[in-house]
Design a protein around this motif. Structure first.
Motif, mmCIF file in Angstrom:
data_model
loop_
_atom_site.group_PDB
_atom_site.id
_atom_site.type_symbol
_atom_site.label_atom_id
_atom_site.label_comp_id
_atom_site.label_asym_id
_atom_site.label_seq_id
_atom_site.Cartn_x
_atom_site.Cartn_y
_atom_site.Cartn_z
ATOM 1 N N LYS A 156 -1.191 8.593 0.076
ATOM 2 C CA LYS A 156 -1.308 9.557 -1.012
ATOM 3 C C LYS A 156 -0.923 10.970 -0.593
ATOM 4 O O LYS A 156 -0.536 11.779 -1.434
ATOM 5 C CB LYS A 156 -2.742 9.584 -1.537
ATOM 6 N N SER A 169 -5.197 8.942 3.989
ATOM 7 C CA SER A 169 -4.803 8.773 2.588
ATOM 8 C C SER A 169 -4.192 7.400 2.320
ATOM 9 O O SER A 169 -3.746 7.133 1.209
ATOM 10 C CB SER A 169 -3.813 9.881 2.181
ATOM 11 N N SER A 184 -7.805 -1.480 -2.843
ATOM 12 C CA SER A 184 -9.088 -2.170 -2.865
ATOM 13 C C SER A 184 -10.113 -1.299 -2.146
ATOM 14 O O SER A 184 -9.878 -0.857 -1.021
ATOM 15 C CB SER A 184 -8.972 -3.524 -2.161
ATOM 16 N N ARG A 185 -11.258 -1.063 -2.772
ATOM 17 C CA ARG A 185 -12.276 -0.199 -2.181
ATOM 18 C C ARG A 185 -12.722 -0.715 -0.818
ATOM 19 O O ARG A 185 -12.887 0.046 0.123
ATOM 20 C CB ARG A 185 -13.469 -0.086 -3.132
ATOM 21 N N LEU A 228 -9.557 0.933 6.568
ATOM 22 C CA LEU A 228 -8.356 1.552 7.143
ATOM 23 C C LEU A 228 -8.624 2.778 8.018
ATOM 24 O O LEU A 228 -7.985 2.936 9.053
ATOM 25 C CB LEU A 228 -7.345 1.894 6.036
ATOM 26 N N THR A 279 -11.046 -2.726 1.394
ATOM 27 C CA THR A 279 -9.971 -2.570 2.374
ATOM 28 C C THR A 279 -9.760 -1.102 2.718
ATOM 29 O O THR A 279 -9.612 -0.743 3.884
ATOM 30 C CB THR A 279 -8.655 -3.177 1.851
ATOM 31 N N ASP A 280 -9.770 -0.258 1.697
ATOM 32 C CA ASP A 280 -9.558 1.171 1.924
ATOM 33 C C ASP A 280 -10.662 1.771 2.791
ATOM 34 O O ASP A 280 -10.415 2.725 3.533
ATOM 35 C CB ASP A 280 -9.455 1.918 0.594
ATOM 36 N N GLY A 333 0.827 -1.192 0.000
ATOM 37 C CA GLY A 333 0.000 0.000 0.000
ATOM 38 C C GLY A 333 0.860 1.240 0.000
ATOM 39 O O GLY A 333 2.090 1.159 0.003
ATOM 40 N N THR A 387 -3.899 3.655 1.259
ATOM 41 C CA THR A 387 -4.632 2.819 0.320
ATOM 42 C C THR A 387 -3.888 1.509 0.086
ATOM 43 O O THR A 387 -2.659 1.482 0.022
ATOM 44 C CB THR A 387 -4.881 3.531 -1.025
ATOM 45 N N LEU A 388 -4.664 0.451 -0.023
ATOM 46 C CA LEU A 388 -4.137 -0.858 -0.418
ATOM 47 C C LEU A 388 -4.656 -1.223 -1.813
ATOM 48 O O LEU A 388 -4.468 -2.334 -2.285
ATOM 49 C CB LEU A 388 -4.536 -1.928 0.596
#
Length: 191
Positions: free
Chosen positions: A52, A78, A83-84, A90, A86-87, A49, A80-81
């Motif tokens: 951003k 910000s 995947s919608r 977080l 997983t994100d 990940g 991100t991995l």
């Protein structure tokens, strides 16, 4: 006459100090050429990940490491991995708890030259309100007006309460996380 000489020397010394402060203050992060990545493992499978949004305040002088300082801030929201699903997890309290802890920070406490553009940067890393002393090896390279600081920092996620409750089981998600960074900076003197 001696008073005038003293005042002149103090003025010159002040100008030099202010001049070096101004030069250090002009060091800027080049976000488009910088990145902060992380690798975790879930059930033995690496998950890559990145963040951003991040910023850095740098006052680095290779000739004056004792007064050099680096502060780095990451917007935890910000992360991100890629995947919608997983994100969406977080930012929740179990992981980064973004509403309560929107930023993770690193503040240097010392910088040690190792030779050949290599440095050891010690400091305090704070994530989710949990602070740990860490040491990161950093390699500096220069190309034109840009200095790139690259390195990696292994951390234990549970020391920062990242992945609480049922996610504290390290057989599902490993405790070890590797943070890798590449920070492009302008305004750094010759190393």
């Amino acid at each position: 006459m001696q008073a005038l000489t003293l005042i002149t020397r103090l003025s010159v010394a002040s100008a030099l100090l202010l001049g070096s402060h101004v030069a250090l203050a002009q060091q800027q992060l080049v976000p488009a050429q910088s990145e902060v990545q992380f690798t975790a493992r879930q059930m033995g499978v690496p998950l890559d990940g990145h963040f951003k949004k991040f910023s850095a305040q740098v006052a680095f002088d290779p000739a004056k490491l004792a007064t050099s300082k680096i502060t780095f801030t990451v917007d935890t929201g910000s992360a991100t991995l890629g995947s919608r699903e997983t994100d969406a997890e977080l930012p929740k309290p179990t992981w980064f708890n973004v509403p309560k802890f929107p930023q993770a920070t690193f503040e240097s406490t010392s910088i040690k030259a190792l030779g050949g553009g290599k440095f050891e940067v010690a400091g305090k890393l704070t994530i989710k309100g949990n602070a740990q002393n860490v040491v990161a090896p950093v390699t500096l390279t220069q190309s034109g007006t840009v200095t790139t600081a690259a390195g990696s920092l292994p951390i234990k996620r549970l020391a920062f309460k990242i992945g609480e409750n049922e996610w504290a089981d390290t057989s599902m998600v490993a405790d070890d996380v590797l943070v890798k960074f590449k920070l492009a900076l302008t305004g750094v003197g010759k190393i």
